[in-house]
Write a protein that holds these residues in place. Structure first.
Motif, PDB file in Angstrom:
ATOM      1  N   LYS A 225       0.816  -1.217   0.000  1.00  0.00           N
ATOM      2  CA  LYS A 225       0.000   0.000   0.000  1.00  0.00           C
ATOM      3  C   LYS A 225       0.849   1.265   0.000  1.00  0.00           C
ATOM      4  CE  LYS A 225      -4.032  -1.933   2.307  1.00  0.00           C
ATOM      5  NZ  LYS A 225      -4.782  -1.995   3.581  1.00  0.00           N
ATOM      6  N   SER A 226       1.899   1.286   0.823  1.00  0.00           N
ATOM      7  CA  SER A 226       2.702   2.506   0.944  1.00  0.00           C
ATOM      8  C   SER A 226       3.814   2.576  -0.095  1.00  0.00           C
ATOM      9  CB  SER A 226       3.311   2.591   2.345  1.00  0.00           C
ATOM     10  OG  SER A 226       4.291   1.581   2.529  1.00  0.00           O
ATOM     11  N   GLY A 227       4.259   1.427  -0.590  1.00  0.00           N
ATOM     12  CA  GLY A 227       5.372   1.407  -1.521  1.00  0.00           C
ATOM     13  C   GLY A 227       6.717   1.547  -0.831  1.00  0.00           C
ATOM     14  N   ARG A 228       6.729   1.454   0.497  1.00  0.00           N
ATOM     15  CA  ARG A 228       7.960   1.608   1.275  1.00  0.00           C
ATOM     16  C   ARG A 228       8.043   0.500   2.314  1.00  0.00           C
ATOM     17  NH1 ARG A 228       7.612   8.064   2.366  1.00  0.00           N
ATOM     18  NH2 ARG A 228       8.097   8.660   0.239  1.00  0.00           N
ATOM     19  N   LEU A 229       9.269   0.075   2.588  1.00  0.00           N
ATOM     20  CA  LEU A 229       9.492  -0.904   3.627  1.00  0.00           C
ATOM     21  C   LEU A 229       9.571  -0.200   4.968  1.00  0.00           C
ATOM     22  CD1 LEU A 229      10.504  -2.397   0.989  1.00  0.00           C
ATOM     23  CD2 LEU A 229      11.687  -3.860   2.580  1.00  0.00           C
ATOM     24  N   GLY A 230       9.130  -0.877   6.003  1.00  0.00           N
ATOM     25  CA  GLY A 230       9.133  -0.264   7.325  1.00  0.00           C
ATOM     26  C   GLY A 230      10.524  -0.107   7.897  1.00  0.00           C
ATOM     27  N   CYS A 231      11.405  -1.110   7.690  1.00  0.00           N
ATOM     28  CA  CYS A 231      12.768  -1.062   8.213  1.00  0.00           C
ATOM     29  C   CYS A 231      13.638  -2.009   7.396  1.00  0.00           C
ATOM     30  CB  CYS A 231      12.796  -1.443   9.691  1.00  0.00           C
ATOM     31  SG  CYS A 231      12.385  -3.175  10.006  1.00  0.00           S
ATOM     32  N   SER A 232      14.919  -2.070   7.744  1.00  0.00           N
ATOM     33  CA  SER A 232      15.837  -2.920   6.991  1.00  0.00           C
ATOM     34  C   SER A 232      15.555  -4.405   7.208  1.00  0.00           C
ATOM     35  CB  SER A 232      17.278  -2.605   7.380  1.00  0.00           C
ATOM     36  OG  SER A 232      17.466  -2.851   8.764  1.00  0.00           O
ATOM     37  N   ASP A 233      14.948  -4.765   8.326  1.00  0.00           N
ATOM     38  CA  ASP A 233      14.627  -6.173   8.598  1.00  0.00           C
ATOM     39  C   ASP A 233      13.483  -6.682   7.712  1.00  0.00           C
ATOM     40  OD1 ASP A 233      16.607  -6.338  10.510  1.00  0.00           O
ATOM     41  OD2 ASP A 233      15.264  -5.783  12.159  1.00  0.00           O
ATOM     42  N   CYS A 234      12.703  -5.770   7.150  1.00  0.00           N
ATOM     43  CA  CYS A 234      11.601  -6.167   6.258  1.00  0.00           C
ATOM     44  C   CYS A 234      12.132  -6.883   5.016  1.00  0.00           C
ATOM     45  CB  CYS A 234      10.776  -4.959   5.838  1.00  0.00           C
ATOM     46  SG  CYS A 234       9.765  -4.257   7.159  1.00  0.00           S
ATOM     47  N   TYR A 235      13.361  -6.520   4.577  1.00  0.00           N
ATOM     48  CA  TYR A 235      13.940  -7.168   3.404  1.00  0.00           C
ATOM     49  C   TYR A 235      14.111  -8.659   3.643  1.00  0.00           C
ATOM     50  CZ  TYR A 235      15.019  -2.739   1.125  1.00  0.00           C
ATOM     51  OH  TYR A 235      14.924  -1.519   0.510  1.00  0.00           O
ATOM     52  N   SER A 236      14.621  -9.021   4.814  1.00  0.00           N
ATOM     53  CA  SER A 236      14.820 -10.448   5.088  1.00  0.00           C
ATOM     54  C   SER A 236      13.506 -11.135   5.437  1.00  0.00           C
ATOM     55  CB  SER A 236      15.840 -10.644   6.201  1.00  0.00           C
ATOM     56  OG  SER A 236      15.436  -9.960   7.372  1.00  0.00           O
ATOM     57  N   LYS A 237      12.595 -10.437   6.104  1.00  0.00           N
ATOM     58  CA  LYS A 237      11.316 -11.034   6.503  1.00  0.00           C
ATOM     59  C   LYS A 237      10.454 -11.375   5.282  1.00  0.00           C
ATOM     60  CE  LYS A 237       7.999 -12.172   9.314  1.00  0.00           C
ATOM     61  NZ  LYS A 237       8.093 -13.319  10.170  1.00  0.00           N
ATOM     62  N   PHE A 238      10.387 -10.454   4.314  1.00  0.00           N
ATOM     63  CA  PHE A 238       9.529 -10.633   3.151  1.00  0.00           C
ATOM     64  C   PHE A 238      10.336 -10.874   1.875  1.00  0.00           C
ATOM     65  CE2 PHE A 238       7.252  -7.726   6.076  1.00  0.00           C
ATOM     66  CZ  PHE A 238       6.242  -8.590   6.453  1.00  0.00           C
ATOM     67  N   GLU A 239      11.508 -11.461   2.015  1.00  0.00           N
ATOM     68  CA  GLU A 239      12.422 -11.643   0.885  1.00  0.00           C
ATOM     69  C   GLU A 239      11.777 -12.396  -0.278  1.00  0.00           C
ATOM     70  OE1 GLU A 239      16.900 -13.400   0.075  1.00  0.00           O
ATOM     71  OE2 GLU A 239      15.887 -13.832   1.963  1.00  0.00           O
TER      72      GLU A 239
END
Length: 177
Positions: A88-102
């Motif tokens: 929805k926002s087009g932005r990740l919440g934090c750097s850990d989101c990359y590994s969580k939703f890889e």
């Protein structure tokens, strides 16, 4: 009594409307009542539909975030963002989101950037160096196989020559791709 709409099934629903003094009565079967949307008028809205993601809805625990957590939506442990929030926002919440939703992010990142590995703005090496090294080793192996092929043909070892020829073909086909 038969349904007044389809005239086939037994009427199970009785609807009486009085709008501005105009009275209307209908006897409908359950299928026609659903088809005409008669029962939708009596459907109670859910808490989420009533309050949504408002202050009161969040206060009562009926906000979208609370509903997602109850529904088992996967969230980042650090910032609490869900994949739907990122979409929805087009932005990740934090750097850990990359590994969580890889697994979900990789296809989109690959489409946008062409690669999924970040090498930084100022790169002291290129990723193309490794393929060049691989090409050199393939070329040296190819030269070696060609020499072996010549020796096998000279010595009239044609079965060995056929095997070596197939290896050469597989290496050259790998270079063309």
């Amino acid at each position: 009594m038969l349904c007044q709409h389809c005239n086939k099934n037994e009427a199970t629903t009785y609807v009486k409307k009085n709008i501005n003094g105009q009275k209307e009565e209908m006897h409908l079967c359950s299928e026609c009542a659903k088809e005409l949307g008669v029962m939708d008028e009596f459907k109670m809205p859910t808490i989420g539909e009533m309050f949504g993601d408002t202050f009161l809805g969040n206060f009562l625990g009926a906000g979208v975030a609370a509903m997602n957590s109850l529904a088992g939506v996967d969230r980042c442990q650090t910032c609490g963002a869900s994949f739907n929030d990122i979409v929805k926002s087009g932005r990740l919440g934090c750097s850990d989101c990359y590994s969580k939703f890889e697994d979900k992010l990789d296809p989109s990142i690959r489409k946008i950037h062409g690669k999924t590995k970040h090498v930084g703005k100022y790169v002291s090496y290129t990723e193309e160096e490794e393929p060049k090294k691989a090409e050199k080793t393939k070329e040296s192996e190819l030269d070696s196989l060609k020499a072996q092929l010549k020796d096998a043909v000279k010595e009239q070892r044609f079965e060995d020559a056929a095997v070596i020829r197939d290896k050469i073909n597989s290496l050259t086909e790998g270079n063309n791709e």
